[in-house]
Motif scaffolding. Structure first.
Motif, PDB file in Angstrom:
ATOM      1  N   SER A  79      -1.375   3.632  -7.818  1.00 59.45           N
ATOM      2  CA  SER A  79      -0.735   4.690  -7.188  1.00 59.45           C
ATOM      3  C   SER A  79      -1.614   5.897  -6.854  1.00 59.45           C
ATOM      4  CB  SER A  79       0.698   5.245  -7.663  1.00 59.45           C
ATOM      5  OG  SER A  79       1.095   6.258  -7.132  1.00 59.45           O
ATOM      6  N   ASN A  80      -2.231   6.283  -7.996  1.00 56.41           N
ATOM      7  CA  ASN A  80      -3.234   7.256  -7.759  1.00 56.41           C
ATOM      8  C   ASN A  80      -4.524   7.168  -7.016  1.00 56.41           C
ATOM      9  OD1 ASN A  80      -4.058  10.018  -8.992  1.00 56.41           O
ATOM     10  ND2 ASN A  80      -5.433   8.907 -10.042  1.00 56.41           N
ATOM     11  N   ASN A 130       0.779  -1.092   0.196  1.00 53.12           N
ATOM     12  CA  ASN A 130       0.177   0.089  -0.153  1.00 53.12           C
ATOM     13  C   ASN A 130       0.878   1.440  -0.004  1.00 53.12           C
ATOM     14  OD1 ASN A 130      -2.660  -1.451   0.152  1.00 53.12           O
ATOM     15  ND2 ASN A 130      -2.363  -1.688   2.491  1.00 53.12           N
ATOM     16  N   ASP A 131       2.096   1.327  -0.654  1.00 52.19           N
ATOM     17  CA  ASP A 131       3.008   2.205  -0.789  1.00 52.19           C
ATOM     18  C   ASP A 131       2.588   2.999  -1.868  1.00 52.19           C
ATOM     19  OD1 ASP A 131       4.998   4.045  -0.846  1.00 52.19           O
ATOM     20  OD2 ASP A 131       6.182   2.754   0.692  1.00 52.19           O
ATOM     21  N   ALA A 132       2.044   4.101  -2.244  1.00 52.95           N
ATOM     22  CA  ALA A 132       1.805   4.737  -3.384  1.00 52.95           C
ATOM     23  C   ALA A 132       2.872   5.412  -3.881  1.00 52.95           C
ATOM     24  CB  ALA A 132       0.835   6.068  -3.022  1.00 52.95           C
ATOM     25  N   ARG A 133       4.201   5.596  -3.063  1.00 54.63           N
ATOM     26  CA  ARG A 133       5.329   6.216  -3.830  1.00 54.63           C
ATOM     27  C   ARG A 133       6.213   4.889  -4.418  1.00 54.63           C
ATOM     28  NH1 ARG A 133       4.760  11.166  -4.545  1.00 54.63           N
ATOM     29  NH2 ARG A 133       6.662  11.334  -5.079  1.00 54.63           N
ATOM     30  N   LEU A 170      -4.529   4.736  -4.399  1.00 54.38           N
ATOM     31  CA  LEU A 170      -4.173   4.622  -3.230  1.00 54.38           C
ATOM     32  C   LEU A 170      -3.974   6.368  -2.373  1.00 54.38           C
ATOM     33  CD1 LEU A 170      -1.553   1.841  -2.755  1.00 54.38           C
ATOM     34  CD2 LEU A 170      -3.592   2.287  -1.681  1.00 54.38           C
ATOM     35  N   SER A 171      -3.473   7.096  -3.266  1.00 56.76           N
ATOM     36  CA  SER A 171      -3.300   8.414  -2.784  1.00 56.76           C
ATOM     37  C   SER A 171      -3.032   9.360  -4.121  1.00 56.76           C
ATOM     38  CB  SER A 171      -1.968   8.495  -2.150  1.00 56.76           C
ATOM     39  OG  SER A 171      -1.711   9.973  -1.818  1.00 56.76           O
ATOM     40  N   ASN A 188      -2.278  11.800  -6.692  1.00 59.75           N
ATOM     41  CA  ASN A 188      -1.103  12.509  -6.635  1.00 59.75           C
ATOM     42  C   ASN A 188      -0.847  13.229  -8.106  1.00 59.75           C
ATOM     43  OD1 ASN A 188       1.141  11.003  -7.879  1.00 59.75           O
ATOM     44  ND2 ASN A 188       0.020   9.654  -6.482  1.00 59.75           N
TER      45      ASN A 188
END
Length: 413
Positions: A362-363, A334-337, A365-366, A368
């Motif tokens: 990624s987008n 669950n790490d968006a970066r 999850l968070s 950006n």
């Protein structure tokens, strides 16, 4: 009392005996010297001798009394002078504490000549002159302070360096401290002042050479030493890159690597320092080494800035680089970066579908702007222009922190 009585009794007996002798035979005394002669009876000669002896004794006694009176007067006068000096010194220090620099200097210099501690008078007066921004008078008073006590040369130089730092004369202060540096092992405060000067001058090489002494003499605590070491290393790295040109890129690369090898663990394992080192390696065209350095650090300390760099740096083997990052995903799902990084590494390996999936994940999850921008340009190249524009629009709104709700014209068909 008894002693006086006995003396008087003896004198009386001697006088009676002398009178008896004179009656019996008055005697005769003849004194001859050159052409001169003196004749007298024994009685007159004895009386004259006693008179001379008494006169000499009186003169000696009078001289003794006058000398004693003079010394006592001098001591009295000197004592009053020293007392006034102490009072003026105390008043001068009080005025110094109160910030009355002119008054303080006047009182302290006036009392210095008869002060028991002229060094203190001249040093405080010099500080007052420094506060008055009177450089010439400050130098004059420091010279007098040094002359007043031959063993205070280092103390005076330290005070002078502090005043120069206070005035912003860092080059002058460095010259002063360099003279005192030979005695710095006895006066560790010199190292503390050198630290301030090197930092102010941004002389990172000089500061780096000073760090072992700061540590040895415990001038600063462990945390401050670590922060200072890291700052110093990063600034040295950046200085090497700033001096880099296309002609000496190899020399710059070697200098970076050599500098990094000299660092201790508290620097070489600091994520901010590793990030700086890797970025400098990229700037001198050694991305393969930068990738390895970042990868090793991420295995020790997971930092978003490092994973962002890992997604854009070009390693020696882009496929292996992607595999390394996918191994991290097993523990950090669950790490968006990380997902953004994986999307970029997939693009480097021309895995368009996988890249799109990673960017979208990624987008989700968070949300950006970077993931939106990556999706926008990828979808545009894949011919999905409407969806691409949608992501570009979404990313633009995020990068501008949203737009206010305002009336807009209707959409034309």
């Amino acid at each position: 009392m008894k002693r006086i009585f006995l003396v008087c009794l003896l004198i009386l007996i001697a006088a009676v005996a002398f009178v008896g002798l004179v009656k019996h035979d008055p005697g005769y005394v003849l004194i001859s010297y050159g052409l001169y002669t003196v004749e007298s009876s024994l009685t007159v000669a004895v009386i004259a001798l006693l008179a001379v002896m008494l006169l000499i004794s009186f003169v000696l006694w009078l001289a003794y009394r006058l000398v004693n009176q003079s010394l006592a007067f001098n001591r009295w006068f000197s004592g009053r002078g020293h007392k006034r000096s102490r009072e003026k010194t105390a008043q001068g220090i009080i005025a110094f504490i109160e910030g009355k620099w002119e008054k303080s200097r006047r009182l302290l210099t006036g009392a210095a000549e008869k002060s028991d501690t002229p060094l203190i008078n001249y040093l405080f007066a010099a500080w007052a002159s420094n506060e008055l921004r009177d450089d010439e008078k400050t130098r004059e008073l420091l010279a007098k302070a040094s002359a007043s006590n031959s063993g205070a040369a280092i103390a005076v130089e330290i005070a002078q360096a502090e005043m120069q730092i206070d005035r912003g004369y860092l080059e002058r202060s460095l010259a002063t401290l360099t003279r005192a540096k030979n005695e710095a092992s006895k006066y560790p405060y010199v190292y503390k002042l050198l630290q301030q000067v090197y930092t102010g001058l941004k002389d990172w090489d000089g500061l780096a050479n000073l760090l072992p002494e700061l540590s040895k003499h415990k001038i600063i605590d462990k945390d401050e030493l670590q922060a200072l070491s890291q700052q110093c290393c990063q600034q040295q790295l950046l200085a090497i890159v700033a001096a880099n040109t296309d002609a000496n890129v190899n020399n710059a690369k070697e200098a970076l690597i050599a500098l990094w090898k000299r660092q201790n663990k508290m620097v070489s394992r600091d994520s901010a320092s590793v990030l700086c080192y890797a970025q400098c390696l990229v700037r001198v065209a050694d991305e393969a080494l930068a990738e390895k350095v970042v990868r090793d650090q991420l295995n020790r300390d997971w930092q978003p800035a490092l994973i962002d760099l890992y997604g854009v740096v070009k390693g020696a083997d882009s496929n292996k680089q992607l595999l390394h990052a996918e191994n991290w995903l097993k523990e950090r799902t669950n790490d968006a970066r990380l997902l953004l990084c994986l999307g970029r590494l997939s693009l480097r390996n021309e895995l368009w579908g996988k890249a799109r999936e990673y960017f979208e994940s990624s987008n989700k999850l968070s949300a950006n702007s970077e993931a939106c921008a990556e999706l926008g340009r990828l979808l545009a190249r894949l011919g999905k222009h409407e969806l691409s524009n949608s992501y570009f629009h979404q990313g633009l709104l995020m990068s501008t922190h949203g737009l206010p709700e305002l009336p807009m014209p209707s959409i034309k068909a």
